[in-house]
Design an enzyme around this catalytic site. Sequence first.
Site, PDB file in Angstrom:
ATOM      1  N   ASP A 194       0.878  -1.176   0.000  1.00  0.00           N
ATOM      2  CA  ASP A 194       0.000   0.000   0.000  1.00  0.00           C
ATOM      3  C   ASP A 194       0.907   1.216   0.000  1.00  0.00           C
ATOM      4  OD1 ASP A 194      -2.229   1.891   0.555  1.00  0.00           O
ATOM      5  OD2 ASP A 194      -3.329   0.049   0.941  1.00  0.00           O
ATOM      6  N   HIS A 271      -2.515   3.983  -4.753  1.00  0.00           N
ATOM      7  CA  HIS A 271      -2.062   3.566  -3.414  1.00  0.00           C
ATOM      8  C   HIS A 271      -0.590   3.136  -3.436  1.00  0.00           C
ATOM      9  CE1 HIS A 271      -5.443   3.483  -0.489  1.00  0.00           C
ATOM     10  NE2 HIS A 271      -6.210   3.416  -1.547  1.00  0.00           N
ATOM     11  N   ASP A 330      -8.206   0.127  -5.928  1.00  0.00           N
ATOM     12  CA  ASP A 330      -9.160   0.983  -5.220  1.00  0.00           C
ATOM     13  C   ASP A 330      -8.668   2.428  -5.185  1.00  0.00           C
ATOM     14  OD1 ASP A 330      -7.069  -0.109  -3.602  1.00  0.00           O
ATOM     15  OD2 ASP A 330      -7.974   0.843  -1.859  1.00  0.00           O
ATOM     16  N   GLU A 331      -9.623   3.325  -5.069  1.00  0.00           N
ATOM     17  CA  GLU A 331      -9.378   4.736  -4.741  1.00  0.00           C
ATOM     18  C   GLU A 331      -8.190   5.339  -5.497  1.00  0.00           C
ATOM     19  OE1 GLU A 331     -10.835   4.637  -0.123  1.00  0.00           O
ATOM     20  OE2 GLU A 331      -8.793   3.979  -0.503  1.00  0.00           O
ATOM     21  N   TRP A 397     -16.515  -3.675  -1.874  1.00  0.00           N
ATOM     22  CA  TRP A 397     -16.362  -3.204  -0.486  1.00  0.00           C
ATOM     23  C   TRP A 397     -17.318  -2.081  -0.119  1.00  0.00           C
ATOM     24  CZ3 TRP A 397     -14.268   1.684   0.903  1.00  0.00           C
ATOM     25  CH2 TRP A 397     -13.652   2.422  -0.119  1.00  0.00           C
ATOM     26  N   PHE A 423     -13.333  -5.085   9.764  1.00  0.00           N
ATOM     27  CA  PHE A 423     -12.967  -5.308  11.160  1.00  0.00           C
ATOM     28  C   PHE A 423     -12.024  -4.218  11.687  1.00  0.00           C
ATOM     29  CE2 PHE A 423     -13.917 -10.197  11.198  1.00  0.00           C
ATOM     30  CZ  PHE A 423     -15.261  -9.901  11.007  1.00  0.00           C
ATOM     31  N   ASP A 424     -11.766  -3.188  10.870  1.00  0.00           N
ATOM     32  CA  ASP A 424     -11.079  -2.020  11.424  1.00  0.00           C
ATOM     33  C   ASP A 424     -12.091  -1.032  12.005  1.00  0.00           C
ATOM     34  OD1 ASP A 424     -11.998  -1.469   8.817  1.00  0.00           O
ATOM     35  OD2 ASP A 424     -10.523   0.120   8.518  1.00  0.00           O
ATOM     36  N   TRP A 472      -7.907  -3.464   7.953  1.00  0.00           N
ATOM     37  CA  TRP A 472      -6.995  -2.376   7.585  1.00  0.00           C
ATOM     38  C   TRP A 472      -6.312  -1.878   8.848  1.00  0.00           C
ATOM     39  CZ3 TRP A 472      -6.590  -2.230   2.522  1.00  0.00           C
ATOM     40  CH2 TRP A 472      -7.678  -2.644   1.751  1.00  0.00           C
ATOM     41  N   GLU A 474      -4.443   1.007   9.695  1.00  0.00           N
ATOM     42  CA  GLU A 474      -4.013   2.378  10.001  1.00  0.00           C
ATOM     43  C   GLU A 474      -3.885   2.597  11.508  1.00  0.00           C
ATOM     44  OE1 GLU A 474      -6.358   1.695   7.724  1.00  0.00           O
ATOM     45  OE2 GLU A 474      -6.348   3.162   6.091  1.00  0.00           O
TER      46      GLU A 474
HETATM   47  C1  TNX Z   1     -10.541   2.139   2.239  1.00  0.00           C
HETATM   48  S1  TNX Z   1     -11.448  -0.506   1.304  1.00  0.00           S
HETATM   49  C2  TNX Z   1      -9.456   1.454   1.699  1.00  0.00           C
HETATM   50  C3  TNX Z   1      -8.263   1.237   2.528  1.00  0.00           C
HETATM   51  C4  TNX Z   1      -8.401   1.865   3.881  1.00  0.00           C
HETATM   52  C5  TNX Z   1      -9.789   1.580   4.417  1.00  0.00           C
HETATM   53  C6  TNX Z   1     -10.058   2.034   5.817  1.00  0.00           C
HETATM   54  C7  TNX Z   1     -10.320  -0.224   0.302  1.00  0.00           C
HETATM   55  C8  TNX Z   1     -10.257  -1.084  -0.844  1.00  0.00           C
HETATM   56  N1  TNX Z   1      -9.486   0.800   0.500  1.00  0.00           N
HETATM   57  O1  TNX Z   1      -7.136   1.710   1.856  1.00  0.00           O
HETATM   58  O2  TNX Z   1      -7.436   1.325   4.695  1.00  0.00           O
HETATM   59  O3  TNX Z   1     -10.729   2.229   3.576  1.00  0.00           O
HETATM   60  O4  TNX Z   1     -11.267   1.477   6.308  1.00  0.00           O
END
Ligand code: TNX
Length: 762
Positions: A194, A271, A330-331, A397, A423-424, A472, A474
Amino acid sequence: MKPLLPSAAFLLMALSAASQASIRIIPEPYRIEPRSGQPFVFDDNTAIVLSDSAALPAAKRLSSLPGAGLPIEWRSKGEEVKNAILLELDPKLESLGEDGYTFRARPQAITIQAFHPAGLFYAVETARQLLPWQEEGLAGYAIPPFDIEDHPRFAWRGLHLDVSRHFMPVEFIKKYIDYLAFHKLNTFHWHLVDGIGWRIEVKSHPELTDWGAWRVVKEGRMPWQDFEVWKPGDERPRYGGFYTREEVKEVVAYARERFITVVPEIELPGHSEVVFQCYPELLCRDSLGAPLPNIGVYCAGNPDSYRLLEDVLDEVLELFPSEYIHIGGDEVSKSNWARCTRCQRLMAERQYAGLDDIQSHFINHFDHYLRDRGRKLIGWHEILEGELSPEASIMYWGGADGTAAYLRRGHPTVLTPGSHLYFDHYQSLSPHEPKAWGGYSPLKEVYEYEPVPEELEETYRANILGIQANVWTEYIPGPQKVEYMVFPRIAALAEVAWASGEKDWPRFREKLGGLLPRYDAMGINYARSAFRPQASFELDQDTKQLIARLETELEADIFYTLDGSEPPSPSASPYTEPLRLDQSATIRAVAVKDGQPLTETETFEAVLHKARGAKVELHCTPYGRYQAKGGYTLVDANFGGDKWGNGQWLGILNENFEAVLELDTLTTIRQVGFSCIEETGAGIYFPARVEVAVSEDGRHFRTLRSWQNNRPLPIPRTPDIHTQTITLEFRPTACRYLRVKAAYQPVEGQGVFIFVDEVVVE
Ligand code: TNX
């Protein structure tokens, strides 16, 4: 005269009732049938018996259960066995699938049969839960007679772990795999890459771990703030770690012995900040050739991006035999692509309409790459943006309520809904919970999760590969906290992934109560969150009394006080029924077992203010999921707590808040408290201004007081959550109607929420 001895029929009834009670297995087997008759009793000569070497791994595992130590003996097939646990493969059981098994307990022997060694493995996990966990030996231990037929509901039963945000040592990864096996989960999704940490050795690109596995430790900053890769020679303290190729092989082999597939994740195209700190030359460039900012995204127009990732994947494929390879997706921050000469050239050449197509270009390249090598690509559901290769698989997700729409897109999908299986997220609403990402997924919600949307057409149902929970990290710095966040929710996950029957929360609760001492014996730092009392308040509209209910998710005795003292104290009372309160009170409550408190004491303020139960007219529109109970939310004497997403807060977007409260009679008031919550990082801000006005007729209002937020601008965006009661005081004033207005805090270039709860009138 009464008979001295119970009748035989009564004895039989008693026995079968007892046997049913003691067969408590998580996840619930497909079918359990208690039988009448004598139990199977272990003695010093009980052995494990097999006739086929394919059953040997399961036999060894069974023999090594704590306290078991049973000898393993060979018999020819069909030979009668006595005082033994027989393990055998049976081709006739094909209909149960590879993971299915049957388990029969009779006075002479226990017979375990399966079509495939995986089924024997799961049967041994069932046996583990039937046997005691103390290291005392089994002699004298009795198993009541019963039949089990078992097989899983879903093929993909996954648990994920993010080892990028925080590194987890390899010994713990093995433990984690054992935890999966215990709960009959079969897929470990290893989130190895990541933005802030590269965790897998790549021979062809050693910088990825020589540098990319380490970061500079910065006091008072979150790891992703001002993230900086640590390089040899830097005097500053470093944090990190990575897995060598040898360690990865070890983990994969360890998992395989437990019928667990390890699915590696290599994030692309986003990421990936860490990659560009190692190789800044790979960043997108503007028309003058200057590198664009490192926003963690690969340049889609640079062949070197693909070359690097292909090199990485070549080594990943060598190490991981899994059918699926996770490529993240993702993102993705795509803004560089719009300014990068090479990406723009790619767009023009291919006549792509937008940045989403560049993303698809990148993803589809690797879909082909993996397919050519006999593997399958899986990625987070954002890879559907643009035009995804039809063969690709998705990990969804989003919220559970969005599932059907995604499944109709036709890709094989693993469901990991952020609404239930993250589960975070917090496990209780208690302020004593350690810091988590946000969100709220208590044990019961995990258990109640139903993966297959009712409205989904039959044809799309086959697209569900299975389910998975994500962890996750963090806010999860190491193994202890991973265990805290994962347990006991993993038990609920196992039920959803494996069990096919109707949900039965009371039964699950009881089974889990029996499993916790085993977790204790295994040294697992499970969360006691399900024992934290939660209070809910309900106003009795007739008596205007406040009814306070206390409950825990898992069975426990609750003690409470109303005098501010810490229960269990001499003044504490056992909670047996809802409390009826005539005046404001501080309730302190704790769950107790064997005289010992199970968690910290919770404190709840029951506030009976003058506007409780008043009629409310809202002059604004709560947004989407943040409707709570509409206007009644403001006067229900129920406080929203410190999680804005818990359904107890009214959220208003890009609009000023306004409400008129109608009191029962002309009432003298001197103070109004306006409860609000803020998380600037999520676009939720305290109001810029609050104003209170009163009226006797509901038409002509007179402003009594206003409050101005005098914070310096701009207000920083942070993930911190704050609650506040903005109190406006004034001369005692008689009124029937009360109008409260709150202006939102405008922020350049973004939407802004106001979140409001109780309006406390004194
Ligand atoms: C979103 S869920 C993310 C993660 C973060 C998480 C925190 C996903 C595919 N990406 O990078 O850690 O939210 O809940």
